[in-house]
Scaffold this motif. Structure first.
Motif, PDB file in Angstrom:
ATOM      1  N   ALA A  11      -8.516  -3.491  -6.130  1.00  0.00           N
ATOM      2  CA  ALA A  11      -7.544  -2.506  -5.711  1.00  0.00           C
ATOM      3  C   ALA A  11      -8.755  -1.875  -4.623  1.00  0.00           C
ATOM      4  O   ALA A  11     -10.023  -1.773  -4.696  1.00  0.00           O
ATOM      5  CB  ALA A  11      -7.354  -1.152  -6.618  1.00  0.00           C
ATOM      6  N   ALA A  30      -3.930   8.676  -4.260  1.00  0.00           N
ATOM      7  CA  ALA A  30      -3.375   7.614  -5.337  1.00  0.00           C
ATOM      8  C   ALA A  30      -3.021   8.287  -6.577  1.00  0.00           C
ATOM      9  O   ALA A  30      -2.883   7.704  -7.763  1.00  0.00           O
ATOM     10  CB  ALA A  30      -4.748   6.639  -5.750  1.00  0.00           C
ATOM     11  N   VAL A  55     -10.841   5.114  -6.900  1.00  0.00           N
ATOM     12  CA  VAL A  55     -10.611   6.361  -6.453  1.00  0.00           C
ATOM     13  C   VAL A  55     -12.012   7.044  -6.785  1.00  0.00           C
ATOM     14  O   VAL A  55     -12.424   7.804  -6.122  1.00  0.00           O
ATOM     15  CB  VAL A  55      -9.450   7.071  -7.401  1.00  0.00           C
ATOM     16  CG1 VAL A  55      -9.661   8.539  -7.371  1.00  0.00           C
ATOM     17  CG2 VAL A  55      -8.146   6.470  -6.743  1.00  0.00           C
ATOM     18  N   GLU A 105     -13.903  -0.282  -2.577  1.00  0.00           N
ATOM     19  CA  GLU A 105     -13.109  -1.489  -3.561  1.00  0.00           C
ATOM     20  C   GLU A 105     -13.632  -1.257  -5.063  1.00  0.00           C
ATOM     21  O   GLU A 105     -14.664  -0.874  -5.223  1.00  0.00           O
ATOM     22  CB  GLU A 105     -13.435  -2.814  -2.986  1.00  0.00           C
ATOM     23  CG  GLU A 105     -12.853  -3.059  -1.482  1.00  0.00           C
ATOM     24  CD  GLU A 105     -13.340  -4.286  -1.013  1.00  0.00           C
ATOM     25  OE1 GLU A 105     -13.092  -5.342  -1.678  1.00  0.00           O
ATOM     26  OE2 GLU A 105     -14.239  -4.363  -0.180  1.00  0.00           O
ATOM     27  N   VAL A 152      -7.407   0.734  -9.566  1.00  0.00           N
ATOM     28  CA  VAL A 152      -7.160   1.895  -8.742  1.00  0.00           C
ATOM     29  C   VAL A 152      -8.246   2.973  -9.125  1.00  0.00           C
ATOM     30  O   VAL A 152      -8.734   3.834  -8.219  1.00  0.00           O
ATOM     31  CB  VAL A 152      -5.802   2.366  -8.733  1.00  0.00           C
ATOM     32  CG1 VAL A 152      -5.500   3.781  -7.671  1.00  0.00           C
ATOM     33  CG2 VAL A 152      -4.913   1.287  -7.644  1.00  0.00           C
ATOM     34  N   SER A 195       0.836  -1.369   0.020  1.00  0.00           N
ATOM     35  CA  SER A 195      -0.072   0.021  -0.255  1.00  0.00           C
ATOM     36  C   SER A 195       0.840   1.367   0.191  1.00  0.00           C
ATOM     37  O   SER A 195       2.159   1.088   0.168  1.00  0.00           O
ATOM     38  CB  SER A 195      -0.930  -0.007   1.449  1.00  0.00           C
ATOM     39  OG  SER A 195      -0.108  -0.315   2.359  1.00  0.00           O
ATOM     40  N   THR A 240      -4.947   6.401   1.644  1.00  0.00           N
ATOM     41  CA  THR A 240      -3.822   5.400   1.319  1.00  0.00           C
ATOM     42  C   THR A 240      -4.665   4.531  -0.075  1.00  0.00           C
ATOM     43  O   THR A 240      -5.821   4.828  -0.512  1.00  0.00           O
ATOM     44  CB  THR A 240      -3.829   4.118   2.355  1.00  0.00           C
ATOM     45  OG1 THR A 240      -5.095   3.944   2.818  1.00  0.00           O
ATOM     46  CG2 THR A 240      -2.685   4.493   3.211  1.00  0.00           C
ATOM     47  N   TYR A 241      -3.754   3.790  -0.735  1.00  0.00           N
ATOM     48  CA  TYR A 241      -4.418   2.890  -1.718  1.00  0.00           C
ATOM     49  C   TYR A 241      -3.594   1.538  -1.738  1.00  0.00           C
ATOM     50  O   TYR A 241      -2.522   1.685  -1.140  1.00  0.00           O
ATOM     51  CB  TYR A 241      -4.437   3.656  -3.051  1.00  0.00           C
ATOM     52  CG  TYR A 241      -3.147   3.851  -3.530  1.00  0.00           C
ATOM     53  CD1 TYR A 241      -2.523   3.029  -4.469  1.00  0.00           C
ATOM     54  CD2 TYR A 241      -2.717   5.083  -3.411  1.00  0.00           C
ATOM     55  CE1 TYR A 241      -1.202   3.356  -5.104  1.00  0.00           C
ATOM     56  CE2 TYR A 241      -1.385   5.528  -3.931  1.00  0.00           C
ATOM     57  CZ  TYR A 241      -0.555   4.317  -4.715  1.00  0.00           C
ATOM     58  OH  TYR A 241       0.641   4.956  -5.343  1.00  0.00           O
ATOM     59  N   VAL A 270      -7.120  -0.069   3.713  1.00  0.00           N
ATOM     60  CA  VAL A 270      -7.224  -0.666   2.166  1.00  0.00           C
ATOM     61  C   VAL A 270      -6.836  -2.013   2.019  1.00  0.00           C
ATOM     62  O   VAL A 270      -7.044  -2.671   1.155  1.00  0.00           O
ATOM     63  CB  VAL A 270      -6.441   0.457   1.271  1.00  0.00           C
ATOM     64  CG1 VAL A 270      -7.215   1.718   1.116  1.00  0.00           C
ATOM     65  CG2 VAL A 270      -5.062   0.703   2.060  1.00  0.00           C
ATOM     66  N   VAL A 272      -8.791   1.889  -2.091  1.00  0.00           N
ATOM     67  CA  VAL A 272      -8.414   3.402  -1.930  1.00  0.00           C
ATOM     68  C   VAL A 272      -9.222   3.951  -0.512  1.00  0.00           C
ATOM     69  O   VAL A 272     -10.598   3.795  -0.348  1.00  0.00           O
ATOM     70  CB  VAL A 272      -8.984   4.551  -3.117  1.00  0.00           C
ATOM     71  CG1 VAL A 272      -8.655   5.764  -2.883  1.00  0.00           C
ATOM     72  CG2 VAL A 272      -8.108   4.045  -4.203  1.00  0.00           C
ATOM     73  N   CYS A 273      -8.300   4.748   0.105  1.00  0.00           N
ATOM     74  CA  CYS A 273      -9.101   5.436   1.342  1.00  0.00           C
ATOM     75  C   CYS A 273      -8.623   6.834   1.409  1.00  0.00           C
ATOM     76  O   CYS A 273      -7.618   7.269   1.061  1.00  0.00           O
ATOM     77  CB  CYS A 273      -8.404   4.765   2.655  1.00  0.00           C
ATOM     78  SG  CYS A 273      -8.791   5.718   4.180  1.00  0.00           S
TER      79      CYS A 273
END
Length: 427
Positions: A330, A419, A397, A389, A393, A211, A231-232, A296, A332-333
């Protein structure tokens, strides 16, 4: 199994959420927990996570089968040792092993002794000597408070003036208290950062999906360091070959080194890495799941987390027999923070739109929230982690920011470029 999660942030909400998915989890408790965790666990807000006796007494009284420790402070305070003393299984390193995070000078010394790749460094307890060293080495240079500073005790100084000011703040003004009575000064490593967490029982090491965190407060990686603004996972910079290299040159040697030092390491080992021209090097080790990396990484885990943690905690060799599977997608947070974070900020603002964000497919993990008069309100710097999710990515996003748009509170602050490095690689 009756499971106790210790902590009350976004990491712990994510851990509880994932543990609750296991058919082995019959009852979840959380000390202290948070309003989000209260939907899946019985929260116990009146016990301090730093009171080992009170926590262990609760666990004994409620016949806890597995304790899962989220934050670093209870680990460095020896909470796992305290659980073991009364026969309760606990996921996390013992006190001696947790020093790999509790003291940066210990960690750096370990890496130097056992040849684990990291930045060259010196340790100082005298501010004047530290400043002299900075003047000799020049900038850019990295200043780290030796002890625990909630993820904020690191200054990447791009100028000599900034580095000298960091010494003044950390050592003389004691911005981080006793944690800054000793500092580690490191060479600046050029490259891209990534986080690689691993499950371990002290022998077997299972790397998780890589990550990448976004430490700076503002878009474009500007502004002060924070606990993490998003994060991702996975991080494209961590190719399968680099993950294998990091396991061979960093994770495995670290676990062997800890065992050789009489500090058998069980739990989650977090390696913060810099991907340099010479390969991955260690920026820092942490003795627990990262925050917000956990938000993530765990949504992409397809195996039973209770089963994995039990094997790590028992240290009976069963971890090597588990088939641990991950999603091909993937996650992403995006962290929603209080305006002014990481400096001063106001609390107590009502949060709206949580159900709407969930309806859009986002997981909303609570970090700094509280319940007041039947409403969810802000109660910390980092308030929520909005996680999505998707197959890749770019889609994750879009989905995460769709969730962000549904949530509102006064002075809501968030980065709009989470990201960005991964997206740039797709162009």
């Amino acid at each position: 199994m009756k499971i106790l999660v210790i902590g009350g942030g976004g990491r712990e909400h994510t851990l509880a959420w994932k543990l609750a998915q296991s058919p082995k989890a019959t009852k979840l408790y959380a000390i202290p927990g948070n309003p989000g965790m209260a939907e899946i666990a019985e929260c116990v807000p009146d016990i301090s996570i730093e009171d080992n006796k009170a926590v262990v007494d609760f666990a004994k009284t409620h016949d806890i089968d597995l304790a899962v420790v989220g934050p670093e402070v209870p680990l460095t305070n020896g909470i796992v040792d305290a659980f073991e003393a009364v026969g309760i299984l606990a996921f996390g390193p013992r006190k001696l092993a947790a020093e790999i995070e509790g003291s940066k000078s210990f960690s750096k010394g370990l890496m130097k002794k056992y040849g684990i790749p990291t930045a060259k460094y010196e340790v100082f307890t005298d501010a004047a000597a530290a400043k002299d060293y900075i003047r000799k080495e020049g900038a850019p240079i990295v200043i780290k408070a030796d002890g625990l500073a909630a993820g904020k005790g690191v200054v990447v100084a791009m100028t000599e003036e900034e580095a000298l000011r960091a010494i003044t703040d950390i050592m003389e003004a004691q911005e981080f208290g006793q944690a800054g009575s000793r500092v580690v000064i490191e060479e600046f490593m050029d490259g891209e950062e990534a986080s690689l967490l691993a499950f371990t029982d002290g022998e077997t090491i299972v790397p998780m999906i890589s990550s990448q965190d976004h430490k700076r407060a503002y878009d474009g990686d500007k502004g002060p360091n924070t606990g993490g603004m998003g994060t991702y996972a996975p991080a494209p910079v961590m190719t399968p070959a680099l993950v294998a290299q990091a396991k061979e040159t960093i994770l495995a040697p670290a676990i062997r080194a800890m065992a050789a030092e009489g500090r058998k390491y069980q739990g989650c080992l977090y390696a913060g890495l810099m991907i340099t021209a010479e390969g991955p090097k260690v920026v820092e080790f942490n003795a627990r799941f990262g925050d917000p990396e956990t938000q993530v990484v765990l949504p992409l885990l397809r195996s039973d987390l209770v089963e994995i943690m039990t094997a790590c905690a028992r240290g009976d060799g069963s971890l090597k027999d588990l088939d641990i599977r991950w999603s091909d997608g993937a996650a992403v947070c995006v962290v929603l923070a209080s305006g002014g974070y990481p400096k001063s900020y106001q609390k107590g603002y009502e949060i709206t739109g949580l159900a709407e964000a969930a309806a859009k497919g986002a997981h909303v993990f609570h970090a700094g929230t509280a319940e007041k008069d039947g409403k969810i309100v802000t109660a910390g710097g980092r308030v929520l982690g909005v996680v999505a999710e998707a197959a890749d990515v770019a889609q994750a996003v879009e989905k995460a920011y769709d969730g962000v748009s549904a949530i509102d509170f006064k002075d809501k602050m968030f980065r709009k470029d989470i990201a960005h490095r991964a997206l740039e690689r797709l162009i």
